[in-house]
Each structure stands twice: as structure tokens, then as C-alpha cells.
Design a protein around this motif. Structure first.
Motif, PDB file in Angstrom:
ATOM      1  N   ASN A 114       0.945  -1.428   0.068  1.00  0.00           N
ATOM      2  CA  ASN A 114       0.065  -0.368   0.218  1.00  0.00           C
ATOM      3  C   ASN A 114       0.928   0.997  -0.388  1.00  0.00           C
ATOM      4  O   ASN A 114      -0.134   2.057  -0.529  1.00  0.00           O
ATOM      5  N   PHE A 117       2.824   2.168  -3.682  1.00  0.00           N
ATOM      6  CA  PHE A 117       1.888   1.916  -4.656  1.00  0.00           C
ATOM      7  C   PHE A 117       2.535   3.128  -5.501  1.00  0.00           C
ATOM      8  O   PHE A 117       2.168   2.970  -6.848  1.00  0.00           O
ATOM      9  N   GLY A 118       2.346   4.250  -4.521  1.00  0.00           N
ATOM     10  CA  GLY A 118       3.152   5.023  -5.934  1.00  0.00           C
ATOM     11  C   GLY A 118       3.765   5.432  -5.960  1.00  0.00           C
ATOM     12  O   GLY A 118       4.212   6.264  -7.321  1.00  0.00           O
ATOM     13  N   LYS A 120       5.832   3.098  -6.839  1.00  0.00           N
ATOM     14  CA  LYS A 120       6.203   2.225  -7.878  1.00  0.00           C
ATOM     15  C   LYS A 120       5.555   3.007  -9.223  1.00  0.00           C
ATOM     16  O   LYS A 120       6.514   2.617 -10.585  1.00  0.00           O
ATOM     17  N   ASN A 121       4.436   3.298  -9.259  1.00  0.00           N
ATOM     18  CA  ASN A 121       3.682   4.123 -10.123  1.00  0.00           C
ATOM     19  C   ASN A 121       4.646   5.060 -11.204  1.00  0.00           C
ATOM     20  O   ASN A 121       4.768   4.931 -12.224  1.00  0.00           O
ATOM     21  N   ARG A 169       4.739   9.754  -0.523  1.00  0.00           N
ATOM     22  CA  ARG A 169       5.141  10.298  -2.284  1.00  0.00           C
ATOM     23  C   ARG A 169       5.913  12.153  -1.573  1.00  0.00           C
ATOM     24  O   ARG A 169       6.010  11.860  -2.953  1.00  0.00           O
TER      25      ARG A 169
ATOM     26  N   ALA B 232      -6.216   5.559  -5.637  1.00  0.00           N
ATOM     27  CA  ALA B 232      -5.206   4.912  -6.444  1.00  0.00           C
ATOM     28  C   ALA B 232      -4.979   6.195  -7.688  1.00  0.00           C
ATOM     29  O   ALA B 232      -3.926   5.885  -8.227  1.00  0.00           O
ATOM     30  N   VAL B 234      -4.447   9.052  -7.174  1.00  0.00           N
ATOM     31  CA  VAL B 234      -3.308  10.149  -6.551  1.00  0.00           C
ATOM     32  C   VAL B 234      -2.319   9.253  -6.349  1.00  0.00           C
ATOM     33  O   VAL B 234      -1.626   9.973  -6.347  1.00  0.00           O
ATOM     34  N   ASP B 235      -3.130   8.394  -6.750  1.00  0.00           N
ATOM     35  CA  ASP B 235      -1.103   7.309  -5.963  1.00  0.00           C
ATOM     36  C   ASP B 235      -0.860   6.967  -7.822  1.00  0.00           C
ATOM     37  O   ASP B 235       0.585   5.683  -7.620  1.00  0.00           O
ATOM     38  N   GLY B 236      -1.647   7.585  -9.046  1.00  0.00           N
ATOM     39  CA  GLY B 236      -0.673   7.969  -9.636  1.00  0.00           C
ATOM     40  C   GLY B 236      -0.848   6.262 -11.004  1.00  0.00           C
ATOM     41  O   GLY B 236      -0.335   6.892 -12.196  1.00  0.00           O
ATOM     42  N   ALA B 237      -1.955   5.707 -10.633  1.00  0.00           N
ATOM     43  CA  ALA B 237      -2.321   4.747 -11.264  1.00  0.00           C
ATOM     44  C   ALA B 237      -3.358   5.167 -12.311  1.00  0.00           C
ATOM     45  O   ALA B 237      -4.389   6.098 -12.175  1.00  0.00           O
ATOM     46  N   ARG B 245      -4.202  -4.112 -11.365  1.00  0.00           N
ATOM     47  CA  ARG B 245      -3.925  -4.025  -9.634  1.00  0.00           C
ATOM     48  C   ARG B 245      -4.455  -3.795  -8.549  1.00  0.00           C
ATOM     49  O   ARG B 245      -4.519  -4.172  -7.863  1.00  0.00           O
TER      50      ARG B 245
END
Ligand SMILES: Nc1ncnc2c1ncn2[C@@H]1O[C@H](COP(=O)(O)OP(=O)(O)OP(=O)(O)O)[C@@H](O)[C@H]1O
Ligand SMILES: [Mg+2]
Lengths: 381, 337
Positions: A114, A117-118, A120-121, A169, B232, B234-237, B245
Motif C-alpha cells: 500500500n 504503490f504510488g 512504483k507507479n 510520496r 489509486a 492520487v497514487d498515480g495509477a 492492480r
């Protein structure tokens, strides 16, 4: 003195001396179909400021936050972050992190998954990811939980992980949407302090949505009181509490809420109730919002905790006597219900006070701590 | 005062006397239970009986069958009817039994299931989480499609498949032939045939699976909290990142439901198979029909039974293996509309 603490080492913090704008909301309009949710909203949030958005349910707090985050497209207006117009940018390009009420952790990933995740993106190198996750876990004290799935965490732990996800982040702006309202009272108080500590450590800009007045008062540098998509008042907790700009704000802030007495302002004196049980309050020492306030119908607001009781009554500018109608002992203090000038009047007394319904209770009022509003416009006088 | 007595003897006694305590005793052989389970057993037997008759008959030889006694177990167990049904029974000119139909069905099934589920997954995801202007109308049209009877569409689809096959062939040839000729060599016109081929049937199955599967996936994804999706983002997905994912790992139950629906639906299909394919490409169901309903020669009941059982084996296995997951998935999909 406090060294600014950043998750990414070697990445120097932005100069805080340049007391610039962190987040600016300019003329923001948002409509869902025909429903106007945000209406020409302007907001300017300074670098490192902790701003709390407070307002009743449905007033558009989450909507505003989602607009700032880029999760909702505004109908009109602009969002600026760090001097850049980000209105058309994707959420991940805005330098924001967001924490949600329902935690919104990815259920199939471990806590570590969790958190990373950001990153890795963003295609960050592996060892940098590991370092940041470790750092965030340390700050939030969730190191032993890193390999667990969210389902195996308590509410408080989940919310910590959710904060961690924004933390890794290394963003400039944190957005919190009622992060603590799913937690029990005790945990809420604990995490509240932790968020405050985090803000003191990181000095990021934080925008925090809440329903809870205590949270708002304790955390905020400034509070924005919203109603129907409009900001009613923006000010420090002290200003909001002591000098509410409108009847609405005065009523909304404070628990138990303010007592209001409707009457007339005549030659610098507030009068209400006429014959028996009426009050006359000479407004000497009251700081009028504008000089030269003419005679008019007015409402005076007096906070229950500002009513003077006990021995000090003798030295109060105005004294009055009421009959106790109802007593609510609350432990640390006792709330007494009575009537003044024919209107409900609450008085907050010490928890040790011995009063019973039917008692005659002398009270004192200090008009300089009261708030006076125009009856028609409901604005502060 | 008596009831507050502290005398241990009376205290104990009052414990015994003060009425019901703990779980209520239930009688196993109450009249309700006898009625309930009796009915259930009878109904179960009623539905199992045909299956029993089929199995028993398929294991007898013809002489034994001619003696009557449908319910009696085989005196001499023989697997010859099964072998014949699988490998030797004749349909039209082919005498290689159901095996040909089986492999045809497999070749129809696998791409159809994969294609229809993939398309429906993506559309359901888009319609629930990436709503665009008019997406609701789009969805409504799709659902209306589910209510139009198949019969109405049979012939239009024949034309559609035939003409689009020709159209695609022409399009390819206009590009391919000149290219081929510039490099010399022997150039033959490419011929894409959709009507009458397995690929045509795959397309038809995918189209007809769309409404119900899209509805299924859309409702399932709608039940996944909006905030998860926002987090997700915001996390850039992006679109695919969130799908693969975040959403997909959470969708196992609904995927199982979709797979079961499609596998059994497509395997059991007869109408499309008979309309849109040719004899050599007939799926198993059509072939089964041709074996069972062949008018020439004597009726070989044992072979027919074996053939029927063989055809039903695939859906049956699926149900047995995944019954529990299926129920759970259905329940999960029904949470939110
Ligand atoms: N997708 C939507 N479509 C139509 N109206 C919406 C939508 N989302 C929110 N609204 C409306 O916008 C208004 C503001 O909603 P918002 O979620 O911002 O309120 P809020 O201040 O966050 O309330 P709460 O404190 O309950 O979270 C509400 O009246 C709501 O009904
Ligand atoms: Mg909200």
C-alpha cells in the motif's frame, strides 16, 4: 529550531521563508448537473499552513477537497498549487497526498504494498522506495505491521497506514477528508495529537475536512466555515470563536452553542424583553465591527461559558437573576438551563456547583465578550 | 424477602426453577422437520431419477435394454456404448463420434469465454468507475439488448457475419495484394470467412454475452468504494493500472460467476451452433442432436444415453468444482445495483 523533517533525504525542503501561496482556489464553481455545489469560491492557503474546512453535512467540503486533488473537474475557476496552475493536471501530478475517511487501503496488498504503490507507479528506484517506506513506517510507528494485509489491522492502524501512503510520496500538500470520523473517541483524540505533531515535524500544507469542532479548534491555523458551497468565515480559531462574523458562524461554533437574545440596539445599549425579566446591556467595551452603528433590531450572542457565576458576579458589568429550570451535570462542568428575556439561556458552571431546578441564580454578563448581530442581515455589528 | 434469600439450597433451587436458560432444546423429529426433509428428499429423488436411468442404460447392451426394466441396474456392465458415442457414432458422413464435436466446442468455448469476459470486464469497469457523458444511456442500450429475443436477430447476424467477412477480406486484400506483388511471389487473395466458421460463432457468443456480463461486472465494481478508486488515482495509477492492480485482484468471486455463466451457456448453446456453423464445425450439442435424432438404423438407446452424459459432463464438472464460489460471487454481485 526544529529541523524540517522530510521523507526524502538529500532532497532539500522547499524554502519556507518565501511565505508564498501553497494552494490557491480561484473563482471555483462546481455543478453536478443543475445543482450548484461550489459557488465562486476563493481560498488562499499559505505555505505550511494547517487549514480546516468545517461545515454541516452536504455543504461541499469533500467536493472542494476533490477539486483541489484533481479528482473532480471544476465547472469553472482555477486551482493553483505552489504557484503553478494545476487545473488540468492529473491528481498524481499535483504534489498532493490524500487521506480518506474510509481509509481506502488496497485490500489485496500488504501495508508495504500500500505504501509503495504510488512510488512504483512513479517508477522510483527500488532502494529509494524501500528507504521512504521504512522512514514513513518509523514516523507512524507501523513497522511491525508492514507485512500484514489491511484486513488484519485495527481502525487506528489502518488510518495510520493511509496517512503513511500520503507521507511516502513526499508531497507538499496533504488533504484529509474526515480522517478520524470512523474511529472511537479515545483513538480519535490520540490520532489528532499525532496529526498535529506530524504537521509540526513536516511543516507541509495541510487541508483538513472535519465535522468535529474540537478537531478544528485544536489543529487549525485557520478555519474556513462553509455553508452551501460558500465560505462564511475564514479566520484563526480564536477569531472564529470570539469574533464570529455572522449569526450562522456564531451558532455553528461552540458546544453547547451560543445563547441568542433578540432585542434592540438603542444608543449603544442593547435592550430586550421589555417589562419583566428584560435585560439592558450597555455595550461599553464592545468592539464594534464598524464605528457609528445606528439604532436597529439586533441579536446578541453570549456563550454559555462566558456567563459569570459565583462570587465574581458582583464585579460583573451587568448582573441579572434567573430561575434555574434544568440542570445537566457533565462531570467537569454543569450546564444550567434558564430563561433570559423570554428566551432559552444556557449557563456553563463549574462541575462542583450545587444548583437545583427552581433556585434563583444571580449571573453576570460582560458585553465586551458578547457578539452583536444585525437582526436582518445577520452580520456582526 | 423470600425471593432474595441467600440460603444456598433455595438459591440452587431457584436456578433450576427460574425458567428457560441457554439454547432452546429442539426436537429433531418434529413434524415440521419430517415434512420439510421428506419433501426435499422426494424432490431430489425426482430430479435424480432420470440421471440414474441414463447412467444405468448407458452401461447396458442393447439386448438387455430390449428386455424392458428401465430401472434395473445392468446385469453385465459394458462401456462399449461410451466408446461408440465418443469415437464411432455416425453423424452424416462423419463416423468419428462426438469427439469431433467435443473439440469443436472446446475451440469455440475457450476464445468465446476469454473474449466475452475481457470485453465485459473492461466495459463494466468503465461504466462504473470512469463514467463519461452518455455512459448511462450507453449502458441502458446495452441492457435493452438483453431483452431482444434471439430469434429476431438470427438472420440479421447471418448477413452481418457474411458481409463483414467479405468486407474485411476486401480491406485486407487491397493492402496485401499490392504489397505481396512488389515482393514478387505467388499471391493469393486472402479470404476471411466469419459466417459458417468457428470465429464467427465466437464473435456471436461474445456479443450475446455482453449485456448480462457487463451488468454483472458493472454492479460488482460499483460496490467497490469510490474512495479506493480515488486513492489509486492520487497514487498515480491510470485506467489500466487501477483495473489490473486494484480492481482485478478484488474481483475473483465475480470472475468465477462470469466464467461459470459463460462456460455453461456457450457449451449448452444449440441454436447459434446450428445456425452459424457448418457440419464439420458443429459444436458438441448439435452433434449430439444429430446422433440421437438420426433416423437411419435402429435406435441405440445406450449410445444415446452415453452421448448425452458425455455432453453434459463439462457443465456438470464446473458446477461441482465451483458451486460454493459461484454462490458467493452471486451474493457479492447482488450487493449494490
Ligand atoms: N456525484 C454527485 N452528483 C450530484 N450531486 C453530488 C455528487 N456528489 C456530491 N453531490 C452533492 O454535493 C453536495 C456537497 O457534497 P459533499 O460531499 O462535498 O458534502 P460534504 O460537505 O463533504 O458533506 P459531508 O460532511 O457529509 O461529507 C451535496 O449536496 C451532495 O448531495
Ligand atoms: Mg464529505
Amino acid at each position: 529550531m526544529t529541523a524540517t523533517l522530510r521523507i526524502a533525504e538529500g532532497h532539500s525542503p522547499a524554502p519556507k521563508s518565501e511565505v508564498g501561496h501553497s494552494v490557491q482556489v480561484k473563482d471555483l464553481d462546481l455543478q453536478f448537473g443543475a445543482v450548484k455545489v461550489l459557488n465562486d469560491l476563493n481560498l488562499d492557503i499559505g505555505e505550511g499552513e494547517f487549514l480546516v474546512l468545517l461545515g454541516p453535512s452536504g455543504c461541499g467540503k469533500s467536493t472542494l477537497l476533490n477539486c483541489i486533488a484533481g479528482l473532480l473537474e471544476p465547472t469553472d475557476g482555477q486551482i493553483w498549487i505552489k504557484g503553478q496552475n494545476v487545473t488540468w493536471k492529473e491528481p498524481n501530478e499535483r504534489g498532493i497526498g490524500m487521506v480518506f475517511q474510509s481509509y481506502a487501503l488496497y485490500p489485496q496488498m500488504t501495508v508495504e504494498g500500500n505504501l509503495s504503490f504510488g512510488l512504483k507507479n512513479a517508477r522510483m528506484p527500488k532502494d529509494e522506495i524501500r528507504r521512504r517506506v521504512a522512514r514513513a513506517a518509523e514516523i507512524l510507528q507501523i513497522e511491525p505491521l508492514l507485512q500484514r494485509k489491511p484486513g488484519a489491522l485495527s481502525g487506528g492502524q489502518r488510518q495510520r497506514v493511509a496517512i503513511g501512503r500520503a507521507l511516502v510520496r513526499d508531497v507538499d500538500v496533504f488533504l484529509f477528508d474526515e480522517p478520524l470520523s470512523n474511529l472511537d473517541a479515545k483513538l480519535r483524540a490520540d490520532l489528532r495529537v499525532e496529526i498535529k505533531r506530524l504537521h509540526q515535524q513536516l511543516r507541509n500544507t495541510m487541508i483538513y475536512v472535519t465535522h468535529d469542532q474540537v478537531e478544528a479548534m485544536t489543529l487549525a491555523d485557520r478555519i474556513a466555515i462553509m455553508k452551501g458551497g460558500v465560505i462564511m468565515q475564514l479566520g484563526t480559531p480564536d477569531e472564529i470563536y470570539n469574533r464570529p462574523q455572522s449569526l450562522y458562524v456564531a451558532d455553528f461554533i461552540g458546544s453547547p452553542s451560543m445563547n441568542f437574545i433578540t432585542g434592540h440596539l438603542e444608543g449603544g445599549t442593547f435592550k430586550a424583553g421589555g417589562m419583566s425579566g428584560g435585560v439592558v446591556l450597555p455595550m461599553e467595551g464592545y468592539r464594534f465591527a464598524t464605528p457609528q452603528v445606528g439604532d436597529r433590531p439586533a441579536v446578541i450572542g453570549i456563550r454559555p461559558e462566558h456567563v459569570i457565576t459565583g462570587e465574581l458576579v458582583a464585579s460583573a458589568p451587568v448582573t441579572h437573576e434567573v430561575t434555574v429550570e434544568l440542570v445537566e451535570p457533565m462531570g467537569s462542568d454543569t450546564l444550567v438551563w434558564a430563561q433570559v428575556a423570554g428566551e432559552r439561556f444556557r449557563i456553563r458552571m463549574d462541575g462542583q456547583a450545587r444548583v437545583a431546578p427552581g433556585d434563583r441564580l444571580p449571573i453576570g454578563i460582560d458585553p465586551s465578550r458578547a457578539s452583536l448581530f444585525d437582526k436582518k442581515t445577520e452580520d456582526r455589528l | 424477602m423470600a425471593e432474595f434469600s441467600t440460603n444456598p439450597a433455595t438459591l440452587g433451587a431457584s436456578r433450576m426453577d427460574d425458567g428457560p436458560r441457554g439454547p432452546r432444546p429442539r426436537r429433531v423429529l418434529s413434524s415440521t422437520n419430517i415434512m420439510l426433509y421428506g419433501t426435499l428428499i422426494i424432490v431430489a429423488l425426482y430430479y435424480l431419477l432420470p440421471l440414474y436411468v441414463m447412467i444405468v442404460t448407458s452401461l447396458k447392451d442393447m439386448t438387455e435394454i430390449r428386455m424392458g426394466n428401465v430401472f434395473s441396474p445392468p446385469v453385465e456392465v459394458t462401456f462399449q456404448p461410451w466408446v461408440k458415442a465418443w469415437a464411432e457414432a455416425c453423424t452424416g458422413v462423419n463416423c468419428d463420434g462426438l469427439s469431433r464435436g467435443f473439440w469443436n466446442s472446446v475451440r469455440i468455448l475457450i476464445p468465446s469465454v476469454l473474449l466475452s469476459i475481457t470485453i465485459a470486464l473492461i466495459s463494466g469497469y468503465t461504466l462504473s468507475k470512469w463514467k463519461f457523458k452518455g455512459s448511462e444511456i450507453f449502458f441502458a442500450i446495452l441492457i435493452v439488448g438483453a431483452f431482444i429475443p434471439y430469434q429476431v436477430m438470427l438472420y440479421p447476424i447471418v448477413i452481418l457475419l457474411r458481409d463483414s467477412g467479405i468486407g474485411i477480406s476486401n480491406a485486407i486484400n487491397t493492402v496485401w495484394l499490392p504489397v505481396c506483388e512488389t515482393f514478387g511471389g505467388e499471391c493469393r487473395r486472402v479470404r476471411v470467412q466469419l459466417f459458417g466458421s468457428l470465429s464467427g460463432l465466437v464473435i456471436v457468443h461474445s456479443i450475446f454475452g455482453m449485456p448480462i456480463l457487463t451488468l454483472l461486472f458493472r454492479n460488482y465494481f460499483a460496490s467497490i468504494p469510490e474512495e479506493l478508486f480515488k486513492a489509486a488515482r492520487v497514487d498515480g495509477a491510470g485506467f489500466w493500472g487501477i483495473l489490473f492492480r486494484i480492481m482485478l485482484p478484488m474481483s475473483l468471486p465475480i470472475l468465477v460467476v462470469a466464467i461459470i455463466l459463460q462456460v455453461t451457456g456457450i457449451w449448452n448453446d444449440f441454436l447459434f451452433g446450428v445456425v452459424y456453423t457448418r457440419a464439420e464445425a458443429y459444436p458438441m450439442t448439435v452433434q449430439l442432436n444429430n446422433i440421437v435424432n438420426s433416423v437411419q438404423g435402429i435406435k441405440e438407446y445406450n449410445v444415446n444415453m452415453a452421448a448425452t452424459l458425455l455432453t453434459g459432463l463439462v457443465p456438470l464438472t464446473i458446477y461441482f468444482v465451483s458451486g460454493k464460489l459461484f454462490v458467493r460471487g452471486i451474493a457479492a454481485g447482488a450487493v449494490k445495483g
